[in-house]
Enzyme design. Sequence first.
Site, PDB file in Angstrom:
ATOM      1  CB  CYS A 130      30.355 -20.409   4.994  1.00  0.00           C
ATOM      2  SG  CYS A 130      30.186 -20.351   3.193  1.00  0.00           S
ATOM      3  CG  ASN A 141      41.208 -26.024  23.773  1.00  0.00           C
ATOM      4  OD1 ASN A 141      41.165 -26.713  24.792  1.00  0.00           O
ATOM      5  ND2 ASN A 141      40.369 -25.030  23.569  1.00  0.00           N
ATOM      6  CG  MET A 191      16.940 -15.700   2.643  1.00  0.00           C
ATOM      7  SD  MET A 191      15.467 -16.172   3.551  1.00  0.00           S
ATOM      8  CE  MET A 191      14.302 -16.246   2.213  1.00  0.00           C
ATOM      9  CD  GLU A 193       9.943 -23.590  -1.384  1.00  0.00           C
ATOM     10  OE1 GLU A 193       9.721 -23.941  -0.221  1.00  0.00           O
ATOM     11  OE2 GLU A 193       9.071 -23.134  -2.148  1.00  0.00           O
TER      12      GLU A 193
END
Length: 1330
Positions: free
Chosen positions: A120, A267, A1044, A1267
Site C-alpha cells: 500500500c 467514472n 510478507m 499473532e
Amino acid sequence: MSAEEVGDILCFFINGKKVTEDHADPETTLLSFLREKLRLTGTKYGCGGGGCGACTVMVSRYQPATKTIIHYSANACLLPLCQLHGAAVTTVEGIGSTKTRIHPVQERIAKAHGSQCGFCTPGMVMSMFTLLRNKPQPSMEDITQSLAGNLCRCTGYRPIIDGCRTFCQEANCCQSNGAKDCCLNGEGNTDEPEHGEPQLFDKEKFLPLDPTQDLIFPPELILMAETANPQTLTFRGERMSWVSPVSLDELVQLKTSNPKAPLVMGNTNIGPDIKFKGILHPLIISPARVTELFQITQTPQGVWVGAGCSLTEVRSLLEKLVPQFPEEKTELFRALIQQLGNLGSQQIRNVASLGGNIMSAYPNSDLNPVLAAGNCKVSVISKAGGRRELPLNHDFFVSFGKTILKPEEIVVSVFIPFTIKGEFVRAFRQAPRKESSFSTVTTGMRVLFSEGSRVVQDVSIYFGGMGPTTVSATKTCASIITRPWDEETLSRAYDVLLDELVLPPSAPGGMVEFRRSLTLSFLFKFNLEVLQKLREMTVITDGLPEKTQIQALPREIQHSLQEFQHVSEGQSDQDPVGRPIMHRSAISQATGEAVYCDDMPHTDGELFLALVTSSRAHAKIKGMDVSEALRLPGVVDVITTEDIPGMKTRPMFGYEEELLAQNEVSCVGQMVCAVVADTRAHAKRGAAAVKIEYEDLPDPVFTQEEAIKKSSYFEPRRMIEQGNVTEAFKTVDQVHEGEFQMGGQEHFYMETQSMLVVPVGEEREFNAYVSTQWPAGIQEVIAQTLGIPSNRVTCHVKRVGGAFGGKVVKTGILAGITSVAAWKTNRAVRCVLERGEDMLITGGRHPVLAKYKVGFMNDGRIVAADIQYYANAGNAVDESVLVAEKILLHIDNAYNIPNLRGRAAACRTNLPSNTAFRGFGVPQSLVVVENMVNDVAMALGRPADQIREINMYKGPSITHYKFEFSPENMHRCWDECKVKSDYSARRKAVDQFNQQNRWKKRGIAIIPIKYGIAFAESFLNQAAALVHIYKDGSVLVTHGGTEMGQGIHTKMQQVASRELHIPTSKIYISETSTSTVPNTCPSAASFGTDANGMAVKDACETLYQRLEPIRQKDPKGSWESWVMAAFFEKISLSATGFYRGPDLYMDWDKMEGKPYAYFTFGACCCEVELDCLTGDYRTLRTDIVVDIGRSVNPSVDIGQIEGAFMQGLGLYTMEELKFSPTGVLYTRGPSQYKIPAVCDVPLRFNVYLLSDSYNPHAIYSSKGIGEPVLFLGSSVFFAIKDAVAAARSDSALVGPFSLDSPATPERACLACASPLTQKIPASKPGSFKP
C-alpha cells in the site's frame, strides 16, 4: 460522428515525459496502461474499484480560465485513459527513486516504519505527496483526510501517520499557543518519556521538504490548453467509443442522437458498473472539456454551481463562501460541507462530479437528501425542450437510479440557496465505517420558524437508504408544520415517521430494524440541535438538561508512546540486534521499485489465466460448453480437470480437495475450469462465456446450526477435560449459560493471490514465481499435479504483499491449476485474482458458534466451565481440524479453572472453505472465554477486571493439557497495563461521564492473553539456511522464511550481522527459493524468526569458525582481506545451517501434551466512546503491554503488535461477511467489506514492551509476536459492550446480555435498547433476503 473509423491521438504527460497514444481504448484505465504498457509497476492493483487507494497517482491540469495549475490525487484504477488528454500524471516513480534521490515523503514513511509488506506504500506516498504539493505545511486534519482513502492491512496506520506528522507545522500545536499541558508532553507531563528513552526513529535526520525539486508542469500542456478552438476528440476501442465534445451545443446534439450514452466525468459510478457488473456502453460521452458545466454564478438568492464541478471543488467553494455571509444565510452550505467531508475518499471526491452524484440517484446518496431538503434546483438542457429548471424534490427521484429527467436531458448546473433567519438545516449519516464508506442511512432536515417564535412555518425531511430512492417524509413534515416545536409535536412526529417509512423484512440491504431506528435517531438529534438553536435565539428559555446534549465523537489523533528497552550497555555499536532498524526494503517499497509477483515483466508469448467458478452451492455438473469462449478473440485454451496429467486432488487429513470440480460442486466460488488468453481482459471475457449446466442437489448446509442438525462435520472432533465438570456444577453457588456468535473475517491482504509459472522448455522443468507463505508446499503441489519429480520445479518468492495465513493452502491449488495451463500450452502463464474473485474463492477466518455453561461462587471464583465450539469450515477440510484443536488448547486463556471441558467441531458446509488466519482459532476461542468471564461479572454485579484477577493462574502453574509454565510475566503485563493506562482513575471517570450523558456512553475494558507459540505438529518447527560469502566480502543469506511484511529478512540480516561481526550493509537477502533451501516449512504460527533465525545463526557460526585460523594469522586485517585469504587457502565460504526446532506433541486421547515451546503474554486496556443513537464509536485510547522477551528489532515488533491489534479491532467491531440465502458471498470488495482505515486508529495508541524479560526457548531470548496481539483487539469489543451496558442501565436493563461479534454500529445500537429503538416492532421471522 465523422465517417472515418480511426480515432484521434491522445496526448498527455507521465512523470514529465510526453505520451502519445494513437489507439486509445476507452476501456483502458490509467492503471493498466501504466502497469502493462509503460511497465511503471509502482502503482499497484489492490481492488480495481477505487476503494483501497493502492493505485493513487497525482493528476495535474492547467486551467486557462484562471491561469492556474491544479493538482489532485486520484485512483488510477478508475481513471479512463481517454479522460487524461492534456493532463500531467505523476506516479510514485516520478517523485523519487533510489537511483536519483528519494523524496522526503518516501523517506519519512519508510524510516518511520510505515511500510511493512509495502504494497500500500506507493499509494500512501502519492496521497501524501499530493497534499504537500497543494499545502506544504499541512495540519493533522489535512493528513488524516488525505489518507482516509488509503487502506493498509499491515501497520495499523500509526507509524504512517507519525511519519507524515513530521511535515506538520508545529505552529498550530498547543505549546506555541501558551498552553502548559502540551499534547507533546502527554497529559500534563505525566507521560513524558525521560530524555534518553530510545525512540523508534530520529526525525532530526530527515531530508527537508523542498518543493522546488518537484517536477514542473509541462509547458507544452499550457500552450496546448491556451490555444483557441479546441477540437472534439473521438477514441475508438475494441468494443467502445469515447467522444469528448468541447461546447454545450455539441454536447446537447450528441446526447440527442445517443440518449442512452452515459456522460462520464469521474467514472466513479459508470466505471465500477462496467468493471464489476459487466455492463457495456457502446458509446461514452465525456463532457469534461465543456466549460459551461464548470461555471459558478452567485445571485442574491444563492449560488449556481456547474454540474461538472468535482465534489472537492464544490466543498472548497462552499468553504470560501461561508465566512463571507452571516451565519443564518449559510446553514445549507455548512450542512453540505459536513456531508462532503465524509462522502467517499479524497481520491473519489477529487474526480466525482456534483451532477453525476445527483443523476446517479443512488438510494443512499449522501448529498441528495440534503439538496432536496434545502430546496435546491437543477438547470437542465435538451435540444427539444431547451432549458428548464426543476426542483430537487420527492418527484425528482423516480425509482432506483432513475430521475424525472428525459434520457436526452443534461444537467448543466445546480442551485444551492441561501437560508434565511429562523431557518436551520442539518445533515446526518451513519455508515459501516466513519470514512470512505457508503452510508447505511443518510438524511437532510430543514426547518423554518416564524420570526421569533417556536411555531414551525416550513419543514422538509429527506432520507437516503430507506427505499429504492431518496425519500421524503411528507406525512411526518405535515404533522409538524404550523405547530410549535415541542415535546408533544415531536413525539407525534416519531410515531408518524415510524409508520411512514416502513421497510419489509426482505428489503435490499438488510439491517431493517437498524435502519428504521436510525430514522428516529436522526430526527431526535435534529430536535436536540434545533432546541439548542432556539435557546441561543432566546425563543425558548427552559434549559435543556445537560446530559441530553450530543457533541460529535472526538477525532483528534494524539501523540502515542512506544516504549522499548535500550540494548545492554556492553553491546557493540556494530551489533544491530535489539535496535529499531528500518525494514530492509522499506525505501524500495516507498519508491515503487520493490518487485512483487505481478510486477515481473511479461515474457514473450505469456498468457493470462482467468478462473470459472461455480454459481451454485450444491449441485451436479450436467455439462460444460466452452465452444463460445474458444471463439472469442485472444482466447487460447480452456483448462479442465481432464487436462491434469498428475494428481487431480489434494489430500488433507484423510479428505481430498479437487483442484477443479469434476462431477459436482459444493460451494459458490468453487473452481470448475480456467480460461487462458493473451490478455487479462480477453481471459476475463472468455471465462464469462463458458456455459455450465447444473442440477441442484437438495438441502445445502450454510450455517453451523444447520450442520449440527445434519451432523455434517469434518472428523475428528476434539474434546479436552480437566477435573470433573459434571460433579463440579453441583457444588457451585450460581450457574450461567450463554451463547456467542462470532463472524468470519476476510484476509484482505493488499496483494491478491498472484503467480507466474514459466516452463523452462526442456525436461519438464518449471519456474514458479508465487506470492505464498510456503514455497516448498507450492513446489510439491506443482510437481504432483504435473506428475514430475520435485527437482524439476523451483518456486521463487521475492516478497509477499501481505498474507496473514491466506497464502498457504488455496495458493497451492491455484498454482497447481496455473502450472497445468503452462504445461499444456508450453507458455508462461500468469494468474492474478481480482479482489472480488479472491474474496469469493479463498475463504477466510472460521466463523464460530459457541455455547457455554459456567459455574461460579458468589466470591467470583469460577469453578467449572463447559464450552462447545462449532467452527464453520466450509466445503473442504483445509486446516479446519487443526484450528479446532488450537481453539481447545487455549480455552483457559489466563485463567485457572479447576474443572474445565471443551469440545470443538469443524462443521462441513456449502460455503467456500475457510482456512488459516493470523491467530489460527485463538481469537475465536478466547473471545468466548472472556465473554463468559464478563457474564459472570455482570451476574455478580462486580467489575470484570476483579473477576479476571481472582481467576488468573498464580505461581508455578499447569495448563489443562498438563503443560507447566510460570505466569509471572503475565501478571507483570497485567499490572503494568493497569498502571500505564491509569485504569482505576479512568474507570471512575468513565462512570462519571456515563452519569452525565444520556445518549453518549463510554466503556473501558482490560483483557489479558496467554498465547502458545510454535507448531504442535513437531516436524513443522524445523528450518534451514544457506549462507554464501563472496570473494569481495559481501554475504548472501537465504533461508526458508518468506518476507510478507513481518520483517523476517530484516531480522535475519541482523542475526547474520551479529554472528559474522560485520555491518548489515554487507549482507543481502534476495529471495526465498526452493533451489537454495529445500523442504522448508510455511512461514506461520509466529514461528518464522524463531526457526529461521536459529538456522541462519548456525550457518554463520560455522563460517565464522572456519575463518578463525585466518583471523589469528592476521588479527589486524579487514573482513575483506580475511575472506580473500580464506579463498586462497581453499577454505569453503558457503555453509548450510539447520535447526531441529523443539519436540512438541499433543496426545488427544490422553488429553495432554507439550504443544507449544513457550507462551507470549500481553494485556490491553481500551476506552471507547459510543453514540447510543447510531451505534457509532471511537476508540479513545489503547494501552498494550506485551512480553516479547528481548526484542530482536523493536520497530518491527511494535509494528507487528499495532498491525495485529488493528486487524483484531476490525475482526471484533467492523468486518462483516454477508452471504445470500443461497450461499453467495455479497461482500466482495472494499466497498462492501470494511477493514479498519485511518479513521479507526485509537486516538492515543500506546505500546509498551515488557522490560527485563528473557526467553530461553528462542533466538537471542526473543519471542514470537505475529499473532498473539490480534486477540487483544477484542478489548475494543468489550469496551463497547461496557458502554452498551451503561446505556441499557438507563433503560433499566441490567445483568448479562448478548452482543455478538463483530459489534458493528448496527449491533451496538440495537443492544443499547434506547427508547427510540424500542419503538421499532421486531420483524416477524420471515424471508430475510439481504
